[in-house]
Design an enzyme around this catalytic site. Structure first.
Site, mmCIF file in Angstrom:
data_model
loop_
_atom_site.group_PDB
_atom_site.id
_atom_site.type_symbol
_atom_site.label_atom_id
_atom_site.label_comp_id
_atom_site.label_asym_id
_atom_site.label_seq_id
_atom_site.Cartn_x
_atom_site.Cartn_y
_atom_site.Cartn_z
ATOM 1 N N LYS A 130 11.505 -4.606 15.844
ATOM 2 C CA LYS A 130 11.066 -4.423 14.446
ATOM 3 C C LYS A 130 12.279 -3.983 13.655
ATOM 4 O O LYS A 130 13.199 -3.372 14.199
ATOM 5 C CB LYS A 130 9.984 -3.343 14.353
ATOM 6 C CG LYS A 130 9.132 -3.463 13.119
ATOM 7 C CD LYS A 130 8.033 -4.489 13.325
ATOM 8 C CE LYS A 130 7.280 -4.793 12.054
ATOM 9 N NZ LYS A 130 6.075 -5.596 12.359
ATOM 10 N N ASP A 170 6.980 -8.752 7.263
ATOM 11 C CA ASP A 170 6.031 -7.644 7.445
ATOM 12 C C ASP A 170 5.796 -7.118 6.026
ATOM 13 O O ASP A 170 6.000 -7.863 5.047
ATOM 14 C CB ASP A 170 6.609 -6.570 8.388
ATOM 15 C CG ASP A 170 5.554 -5.559 8.848
ATOM 16 O OD1 ASP A 170 4.744 -5.906 9.721
ATOM 17 O OD2 ASP A 170 5.514 -4.423 8.325
HETATM 18 P P1 NDP Z 1 2.076 -7.128 2.432
HETATM 19 O O1 NDP Z 1 3.315 -6.512 1.917
HETATM 20 O O2 NDP Z 1 1.813 -8.551 2.179
HETATM 21 O O3 NDP Z 1 0.807 -6.312 1.916
HETATM 22 C C1 NDP Z 1 0.675 -4.959 2.179
HETATM 23 C C2 NDP Z 1 -0.588 -4.461 1.504
HETATM 24 O O4 NDP Z 1 -0.838 -3.122 1.945
HETATM 25 C C3 NDP Z 1 -0.468 -4.398 -0.002
HETATM 26 O O5 NDP Z 1 -1.734 -4.543 -0.561
HETATM 27 C C4 NDP Z 1 0.077 -2.986 -0.199
HETATM 28 O O6 NDP Z 1 -0.181 -2.446 -1.486
HETATM 29 C C5 NDP Z 1 -0.695 -2.231 0.843
HETATM 30 N N1 NDP Z 1 0.098 -1.064 1.293
HETATM 31 C C6 NDP Z 1 1.340 -1.072 1.825
HETATM 32 N N2 NDP Z 1 1.763 0.177 2.067
HETATM 33 C C7 NDP Z 1 0.755 0.986 1.674
HETATM 34 C C8 NDP Z 1 0.586 2.380 1.678
HETATM 35 N N3 NDP Z 1 1.542 3.198 2.127
HETATM 36 N N4 NDP Z 1 -0.605 2.873 1.213
HETATM 37 C C9 NDP Z 1 -1.567 2.056 0.738
HETATM 38 N N5 NDP Z 1 -1.446 0.710 0.711
HETATM 39 C C10 NDP Z 1 -0.311 0.188 1.182
HETATM 40 O O7 NDP Z 1 2.089 -6.815 4.016
HETATM 41 P P2 NDP Z 1 1.250 -7.516 5.168
HETATM 42 O O8 NDP Z 1 -0.079 -7.927 4.672
HETATM 43 O O9 NDP Z 1 2.122 -8.496 5.827
HETATM 44 O O10 NDP Z 1 1.081 -6.297 6.205
HETATM 45 C C11 NDP Z 1 -0.041 -5.431 6.204
HETATM 46 C C12 NDP Z 1 -0.165 -4.766 7.569
HETATM 47 O O11 NDP Z 1 -0.321 -5.767 8.591
HETATM 48 C C13 NDP Z 1 1.033 -3.926 8.027
HETATM 49 O O12 NDP Z 1 0.564 -2.861 8.831
HETATM 50 C C14 NDP Z 1 1.813 -4.898 8.912
HETATM 51 O O13 NDP Z 1 2.658 -4.236 9.828
HETATM 52 C C15 NDP Z 1 0.675 -5.602 9.600
HETATM 53 N N6 NDP Z 1 0.939 -6.916 10.195
HETATM 54 C C16 NDP Z 1 1.475 -7.922 9.452
HETATM 55 C C17 NDP Z 1 1.682 -9.160 10.037
HETATM 56 C C18 NDP Z 1 2.177 -10.328 9.257
HETATM 57 O O14 NDP Z 1 2.236 -11.419 9.819
HETATM 58 N N7 NDP Z 1 2.536 -10.198 7.998
HETATM 59 C C19 NDP Z 1 1.391 -9.403 11.458
HETATM 60 C C20 NDP Z 1 0.744 -8.287 12.109
HETATM 61 C C21 NDP Z 1 0.553 -7.101 11.485
HETATM 62 P P3 NDP Z 1 1.029 -2.331 -2.558
HETATM 63 O O15 NDP Z 1 1.234 -3.710 -3.048
HETATM 64 O O16 NDP Z 1 0.521 -1.384 -3.578
HETATM 65 O O17 NDP Z 1 2.215 -1.783 -1.809
HETATM 66 O O1 2IT Z 2 3.509 -6.874 13.180
HETATM 67 C C1 2IT Z 2 3.661 -8.080 13.419
HETATM 68 O O2 2IT Z 2 3.193 -8.617 14.434
HETATM 69 C C2 2IT Z 2 4.397 -8.884 12.446
HETATM 70 N N1 2IT Z 2 4.771 -8.378 11.386
HETATM 71 C C3 2IT Z 2 4.728 -10.323 12.740
HETATM 72 C C4 2IT Z 2 5.954 -10.421 13.609
HETATM 73 C C5 2IT Z 2 6.481 -11.817 13.810
HETATM 74 O O3 2IT Z 2 7.556 -11.903 14.432
HETATM 75 O O4 2IT Z 2 5.851 -12.786 13.395
#
Ligand code: NDP
Ligand code: 2IT
Length: 450
Positions: A130, A170
């Site tokens: 990460k 992420d």
């Molecule tokens: P994005 O940046 O696309 O979206 C994040 C969302 O979460 C936004 O709505 C954001 O609001 C909100 N958010 C972020 N930080 C906070 C906080 N501290 N408190 C409240 N709301 C918060 O990220 P993703 O959708 O990609 O990721 C979301 C989660 O999923 C994370 O935990 C990530 O690690 C996990 N994840 C992502 C993957 C991926 O493929 N993208 C794969 C597996 C897991 P705001 O806009 O106000 O910041």
């Molecule tokens: O938390 C996760 O699994 C991710 N943000 C995706 C990682 C990746 O390499 O696609």
């Protein structure tokens, strides 16, 4: 847990906390795994003798570096960036990059550790990593984001490669940022390779990668429900977040016949009793992805409730998908949800539920899919993107979706194999931890003392 195993967990955690002072998120993630694994290891001395758990909780290496860039006013700005290369026993390092002001080494170590077990669960050859920076993209112009990405890549390009380490997105890193980062890599390395995943289709991306995490979480939820002769259709769902994972989870939940009534961002949540149907979701996607707006604007536009500074867990539901960030759902929330009749929880985010919240769900026999299983769909399609890049071919959306559904089903089966109790209730946390551990641990055993 038996008293002697409890004592072993505490002794193990005391040593880990001593070596990693103040890294509370990392301690939390390791504790959850140690609680599952230590009773399992007690009966398997070969892993104990080889100190496999000690090795798997110590990152292979951490690269920390300064990123210096100029904002639109010409001011020099300085950020800190990291790449935590956690474990490459079963494949090149693989995991996302996060841009968020609250990013710390502890957060990235917890994420890299979880990623190692998650990637193992997918069955694909991927190690765990990460990275990211304490850069805040909020309020930055596109030109500033581009300059930051280019400045970050000036150092990061030395440490990554298709056979060494393959980053992705992420929080705060989506298709736009991957484009800037990959473009900078091309200029610096002069090699067109699959060094990132989450690329756009025009330069080697995979169909369905943007949708994969959210869709995958709903596929996993469907499997959990089916295993207890239940289904998604007809249920009310509460979702947090409004980013990549949340939007696609909402999309698939709606397609499967659930009614999704919430979405959130870091300022608050919307409660739409009408349901975020296909038409409203299209509007929300445009708001968040194209206009980079706030969910409050959705409430204004559709005339529904907006709760500033709050999280959505008090809204009654049968299905809950936390899809925003770590520790966004605590024990008080979990107790309230149990009281309101929640049936299943699937973690779209990484570690969104606190340890106590997870214990409350499990104690009340709520189906609980931990992130390393439920959100593995994203990295699964990243792994498929790597395969397509290596083969220099592109699979159709249908082909990738079929593979994603198959792999989410396999992960569910692995969790059941290692997590089912005598009464038939599946502890998916234990199942995911043990099944994810096995493959990495067996590789480490085969390698000797490395
Ligand atoms: P994005 O940046 O696309 O979206 C994040 C969302 O979460 C936004 O709505 C954001 O609001 C909100 N958010 C972020 N930080 C906070 C906080 N501290 N408190 C409240 N709301 C918060 O990220 P993703 O959708 O990609 O990721 C979301 C989660 O999923 C994370 O935990 C990530 O690690 C996990 N994840 C992502 C993957 C991926 O493929 N993208 C794969 C597996 C897991 P705001 O806009 O106000 O910041
Ligand atoms: O938390 C996760 O699994 C991710 N943000 C995706 C990682 C990746 O390499 O696609």
């Amino acid at each position: 847990m038996a008293a002697n195993n409890k004592a072993r967990v505490e002794a193990f955690m005391a040593r880990l906390a001593w070596r990693n002072p103040g890294e509370t998120e990392f301690h939390q993630a390791v504790r959850e795994v140690a609680e599952s694994l230590i009773p399992f290891l007690a009966e398997r001395p070969q892993y104990e003798t080889a100190r496999v758990l000690e090795r798997m909780t110590e990152p292979d290496r951490i690269i920390t570096f300064r990123v210096t860039w100029q904002d639109d006013a010409g001011q020099v700005r300085v950020n800190r960036a990291w790449r935590v290369q956690f474990n490459n026993a079963i494949g090149p390092y693989k995991g996302g990059l996060r841009f968020h002001p609250a990013t710390t080494q502890s957060v990235l170590k917890f994420l890299g550790f979880e990623q190692t077990l998650k990637n193992s669960l997918t069955g694909l050859p991927m190690g765990g990593a990460k990275g990211g920076a304490n850069f805040n993209p909020r309020g930055k112009s596109e030109a500033e984001v581009m300059r930051f990405c280019q400045a970050m890549m000036r150092e990061l390009h030395r440490h990554i490669g298709p056979d060494t380490d393959v980053p992705a997105g992420d929080i705060g890193v989506g298709a736009r940022e991957i484009g800037f980062l990959f473009g900078a890599y091309l200029r610096l390395a002069n090699r067109f390779t699959g060094v990132f995943t989450g690329k756009a289709l025009a330069f080697g991306g995979s169909a369905l990668r943007p949708e994969a995490t959210g869709y995958g979480a709903v596929y996993f939820l469907r499997e959990m429900l089916a295993a207890s002769r239940d289904e998604v259709a007809g249920k009310t769902a509460v979702v947090s977040g409004s980013g990549n994972v949340a939007l696609h989870a909402i999309e698939k939940l709606t397609e499967f016949g659930a009614k999704v009534v919430t979405a959130s961002d870091s300022d608050g949540f919307i409660h739409d009793a009408h349901g975020i149907d296909t038409e409203r979701l299209a509007w929300l996607k445009d708001l968040k992805q194209a206009r980079r707006g706030r969910v409050a604007e959705y409430a204004e536009h559709f005339g529904c409730e907006y709760h500033e500074g709050a999280r959505p867990w008090a809204v009654p539901c049968q299905l809950a998908l936390p899809c925003a960030t770590e520790n966004e759902l605590d024990d008080a929330d979990a107790r309230g949800m149990v009281g309101n009749g929640v049936r299943a929880v699937a973690e779209g985010a990484n570690m969104p539920c606190t340890g106590d919240a997870v214990r409350t769900f499990t104690a009340n026999r709520i189906l609980f899919g931990p992130g390393k299983a439920a959100n593995a769909g994203g990295v699964t399609v990243s792994g498929l993107e790597q395969s397509q890049n290596a083969l220099r071919i592109a699979w159709s959306r249908e082909e990738v979706d079929a593979r994603l559904q198959r792999i989410m089903g396999d992960i569910h089966e692995k969790c059941c194999a290692d997590g089912a109790g005598a009464d038939g209730f599946v502890d998916y946390v234990r199942g995911a931890n043990i099944a994810g551990f096995r493959k990495v641990a067996d590789a480490l055993l085969a390698y000797g003392a490395v």
